[in-house]
Design a protein around this motif. Sequence first.
Motif, short mmCIF file in Angstrom:
data_model
loop_
_atom_site.label_atom_id
_atom_site.label_comp_id
_atom_site.label_asym_id
_atom_site.label_seq_id
_atom_site.Cartn_x
_atom_site.Cartn_y
_atom_site.Cartn_z
N UNK A 245 83.23 9.43 38.88
CA UNK A 245 83.23 10.73 39.55
C UNK A 245 83.20 11.87 38.54
N UNK A 246 84.00 11.75 37.48
CA UNK A 246 84.01 12.79 36.45
C UNK A 246 82.62 12.95 35.84
N UNK A 247 81.94 11.83 35.60
CA UNK A 247 80.58 11.88 35.05
C UNK A 247 79.62 12.56 36.03
N UNK A 248 79.80 12.32 37.33
CA UNK A 248 78.94 12.98 38.32
C UNK A 248 79.18 14.49 38.32
N UNK A 249 80.44 14.90 38.23
CA UNK A 249 80.74 16.33 38.15
C UNK A 249 80.11 16.95 36.91
N UNK A 250 80.21 16.24 35.80
CA UNK A 250 79.64 16.76 34.55
C UNK A 250 78.12 16.88 34.67
N UNK A 251 77.48 15.88 35.26
CA UNK A 251 76.02 15.94 35.42
C UNK A 251 75.63 17.16 36.26
N UNK A 252 76.41 17.45 37.28
CA UNK A 252 76.15 18.63 38.10
C UNK A 252 76.30 19.90 37.27
N UNK A 253 77.38 19.99 36.52
CA UNK A 253 77.62 21.15 35.66
C UNK A 253 76.46 21.33 34.68
N UNK A 254 75.95 20.23 34.17
CA UNK A 254 74.87 20.30 33.18
C UNK A 254 73.54 20.73 33.77
N UNK A 255 73.45 20.79 35.10
CA UNK A 255 72.25 21.35 35.73
C UNK A 255 72.16 22.85 35.48
#
Length: 532
Positions: A245-255
């Motif tokens: 989940x943390x990785x998914x949040x980070x991927x979103x932030x990196x957009x």
Amino acid sequence: MGHAPWWQRGIVYQVYPRSFQDSNGDGVGDLKGILRRVDYFGWLGVDAVWLSPIYPSPMADFGYDVADYRGIEPVFGTLDDFSELVAALHGRGLKLILDLVPNHTSDRHPWFVASRSGRSDPKRDWYIWRDAAPDGGPPNNWLSTFGGSAWEWDAATGQYYYHAFAREQPDLNWRNPAVRRAVYDAMRFWLDRGVDGFRVDVMWHLLKDPAWRDNPPNPAYDGSQPEFQRLLEVNTTDQPDVHEIVAEMRALIDEYDDRVLIGEIYLPIERLVAYYGRDLAGAHLPFNFQLILTAWDAGRIAGLVERYEAALPAGAWPNWVLGNHDKPRFASRVGPAQARVAAMLLLTLRGTPTLYYGDEIGMRDVPIPPGMVHDPWEKNEPGMGFGRDPQRTPMQWDASALAGFTTGTPWLPLADDRAACNVEVLSDDAGSILALYRQLIELRRTSPALSLGTYRTVAAEGGVFAYERRYDGASMLVALNFGDQPDRRIELPPGDRPGRVLASTHGDRQGETVAGALTLRPDEGVIVSLTG
């Protein structure tokens, strides 16, 4: 220093909106109040403002019970007020970080209202529902952080729901992909409005053991700790798959360009650093609360810094926190003299520092009469000292009767020392703790060695903790006397020329030449340039 992202170079300042500045006389701080004080952030020298929750909320836990992830609680203002604040901060080169509360919602959130309406509702699985145990009691022994069972019986649907905190804060089921998508959409809503990142509340709580096993007893529990610590939270927090989940949040932030993801995580260092993620694709800054949790002792703090530095994954950026809305204020914990030493420590260690509003003026915990208690934790476990109201009292701006915070009745009582301990008075005093904070922040801003340099312990004996920061040939020595012992002597690292004192917590010695050794007075911290 242009190659480093802002969240590495900069300083984060936490604002608890209810207590920062009231603009309309209702006794509660608001967005227009923060806007009124926006120039203060630049004057102080911080780089980013983190707002505790401002979403619509019944205020069972003062904003951490969210009723709508895409709005503003009317007591704080409107979306237009928020946009005006974002523009004002950005116009001054400052960033805005918003609290995200994804672990739980309010029981009045439309999602939970639907979930509670019946077992067949499409949103039933958005929350954590379980049948009763064979004896009719809770499904297992899990405890609420605020005291008592973490399971609440719902007679209408004949099941229990799980709440890690207050019963008005049901936990979302993060194993449901629809929940993830809904929260991620809310994150995009705010990122599209210009938010520069999120501090994610209780990130390590997001997933629970799918087998619903009991938590084991805590052998160290002696009754003085909060009730929830009677058990070890091995099945309710820090589950291995939370990192997905943390990785998914980070991927979103990196957009989005130049944004930051911060995680609230109360874990030992060895488990905390896992939240940087594989290949550093997790949280940019998993909050490091060890300065709050470790005894104020030179040797222990030196050992803490060494362990943390050694545990960091390659390329991970450290961070340090000295105070927040959940823990007693540092000046109350260590006293006014050592609060100055603590400020120097926080602002000279390697890593991003986070300040809590009012710490820069030495605010202390304020005793709260029983009839004025607001915190649900204190109400559930009264008299144990776990309540968080004392560190959430209004900011002290001036010496007026209401400290410049409001024209009405403040929602929490003001400190008795507000006539002397306030921004207006201390800003005119060159020897004040506020002046020290400004000096240290400016030194950090102008010195790559202090903001981005390497770290090396120099000495940690006799109540003194000393270390060196280096960057591109520049070297700074920081020496901190953690006690009231006089004349503590620190040998300077070998060099070709004497050092020069840049700052002392006592407000003097600036420009003093130091050769061979540095002598510290009681409760003194000193920064020495070793490169001329």
